[in-house]
Design a protein around this motif. Structure first.
Motif, short mmCIF file in Angstrom:
data_model
loop_
_atom_site.label_atom_id
_atom_site.label_comp_id
_atom_site.label_asym_id
_atom_site.label_seq_id
_atom_site.Cartn_x
_atom_site.Cartn_y
_atom_site.Cartn_z
N VAL A 192 0.84 -1.20 0.00
CA VAL A 192 0.00 0.00 0.00
C VAL A 192 0.87 1.25 0.00
O VAL A 192 0.59 2.23 -0.71
N ALA A 193 1.95 1.23 0.78
CA ALA A 193 2.86 2.38 0.82
C ALA A 193 3.48 2.62 -0.55
O ALA A 193 3.56 3.76 -1.03
N SER A 194 3.91 1.54 -1.20
CA SER A 194 4.52 1.64 -2.52
C SER A 194 3.54 2.21 -3.53
O SER A 194 3.87 3.12 -4.31
N ARG A 195 2.31 1.70 -3.52
CA ARG A 195 1.29 2.16 -4.47
C ARG A 195 0.96 3.63 -4.25
O ARG A 195 0.81 4.40 -5.20
N THR A 196 0.86 4.04 -3.00
CA THR A 196 0.51 5.42 -2.67
C THR A 196 1.61 6.38 -3.10
O THR A 196 1.35 7.43 -3.71
N LEU A 197 2.86 6.05 -2.80
CA LEU A 197 3.98 6.92 -3.16
C LEU A 197 4.11 7.05 -4.67
O LEU A 197 4.35 8.15 -5.19
N ALA A 198 3.96 5.94 -5.39
CA ALA A 198 4.05 6.00 -6.85
C ALA A 198 2.96 6.90 -7.42
O ALA A 198 3.21 7.69 -8.34
N ALA A 199 1.76 6.80 -6.87
CA ALA A 199 0.65 7.64 -7.35
C ALA A 199 0.92 9.11 -7.08
O ALA A 199 0.64 9.98 -7.91
N LEU A 200 1.49 9.43 -5.91
CA LEU A 200 1.77 10.82 -5.56
C LEU A 200 2.90 11.39 -6.42
O LEU A 200 2.90 12.59 -6.73
N VAL A 201 3.85 10.55 -6.81
CA VAL A 201 4.89 11.01 -7.74
C VAL A 201 4.29 11.24 -9.12
O VAL A 201 4.58 12.23 -9.79
N LYS A 202 3.41 10.34 -9.53
CA LYS A 202 2.76 10.46 -10.84
C LYS A 202 1.95 11.75 -10.94
O LYS A 202 1.95 12.42 -11.98
N THR A 203 1.28 12.15 -9.85
CA THR A 203 0.48 13.37 -9.88
C THR A 203 1.32 14.63 -9.73
O THR A 203 0.80 15.74 -9.86
N GLY A 204 2.62 14.47 -9.43
CA GLY A 204 3.48 15.63 -9.27
C GLY A 204 3.53 16.18 -7.87
O GLY A 204 4.19 17.18 -7.61
N THR A 205 2.82 15.52 -6.93
CA THR A 205 2.82 15.99 -5.55
C THR A 205 4.17 15.74 -4.88
O THR A 205 4.67 16.57 -4.13
N LEU A 206 4.75 14.57 -5.16
CA LEU A 206 6.04 14.21 -4.58
C LEU A 206 7.08 14.03 -5.67
O LEU A 206 6.75 13.77 -6.83
N SER A 207 8.34 14.15 -5.28
CA SER A 207 9.47 13.83 -6.14
C SER A 207 10.29 12.74 -5.47
O SER A 207 10.23 12.57 -4.25
N VAL A 208 11.04 12.00 -6.27
CA VAL A 208 11.84 10.91 -5.75
C VAL A 208 13.31 11.16 -6.07
O VAL A 208 13.63 11.68 -7.13
N PHE A 209 14.19 10.81 -5.15
CA PHE A 209 15.62 10.98 -5.38
C PHE A 209 16.38 9.85 -4.69
O PHE A 209 15.85 9.15 -3.82
N PHE A 210 17.63 9.64 -5.12
CA PHE A 210 18.47 8.59 -4.57
C PHE A 210 19.47 9.16 -3.58
O PHE A 210 19.98 10.27 -3.75
N ARG A 211 19.76 8.37 -2.55
CA ARG A 211 20.90 8.63 -1.68
C ARG A 211 21.42 7.29 -1.20
O ARG A 211 20.67 6.52 -0.60
#
Length: 233
Positions: A192-211
């Protein structure tokens, strides 16, 4: 080495090639002194195809030293096998040769896939790679979902509920979070966490980065405004 008639010589300007080599490896440039096996080159091809495509320079060491190619036919055979037989779906590659300092360098142009994510067939467990700077890293579940959404142009519609409220509150206080961290603070499953985060990135609400080879999520900066949340009804 006379390769004319079998492979075209590159129409890229020699000075441009030299600049690319001098800059070193990055998320779209990979150096290979030689192609050791189809399995190993397939990982490079998979990662480039899942990111934004790029060029593999065969005949160039990891440090940018020009060593040239000896047996083009074997290199081409293994590269095609890696791209067409070991990547699923198959990845389009295009070959060119350019002479640099009296050495033939093989340029392998890897197209960005239109059918992401691309997986490796020979793995017991389905694994996909993406490029992160000059490295190939395993694509996270969130990244796989996001690539699938982008490929299918999936329309995302959902209401911001309790778990999103907890996520946004945490991000306002800490600035970033991992998928595992989100699952923990929201009391939800990893799926559920994975699905929610992916959806929020898709909508432009969140961004993802590597560290350090791990993905983190943060608010997308847009006029310094945080996203408005909507409670579940």
């Amino acid at each position: 080495m006379d390769l004319t008639g079998h492979i075209p010589y590159s129409n890229m300007h020699l000075s441009d090639i030299k600049v690319l080599i001098e800059r070193g490896e990055n998320d779209s440039i990979e150096f290979k002194q030689t192609v050791p096996s189809p399995d190993k080159i397939a990982r490079e091809i998979c990662a480039l195809a899942n990111t934004r495509g790029g060029i593999i320079f065969v005949g160039v060491s990891d440090h940018g030293e020009l060593v040239g190619i000896r047996d083009y036919f074997e290199e081409e055979f293994w590269i095609r096998q890696g791209a067409e037989d070991l990547c699923m779906p198959a990845v389009e590659v295009r070959f060119e040769v350019i002479e640099v300092k009296k050495r033939d360098i093989l340029l392998v142009h890897v197209s960005e896939s239109e059918r992401k994510p691309v997986f490796l067939k020979h793995k017991k467990k389905r694994v996909a790679f993406i490029r992160q700077h000059e490295e190939n890293v395993v694509a996270s579940p969130e990244r796989l979902r996001l690539m699938a959404m982008e490929t299918r142009d999936t329309e995302i519609t959902f209401e911001y509920g309790a778990k999103e409220q907890r996520l946004f509150q945490y991000l306002r206080e800490h600035g970033e979070i991992s998928a595992e961290g989100f699952a923990k603070i929201a009391g939800i499953s990893a799926t559920v966490a994975s699905r929610t985060l992916a959806a929020l990135v898709k909508t432009g609400t969140l961004s993802v980065f590597f560290r350090e080879k791990q993905e983190y999520f943060c608010f997308t900066v847009s006029d310094n405004k945080e996203p408005q949340t909507v409670s579940e009804t």
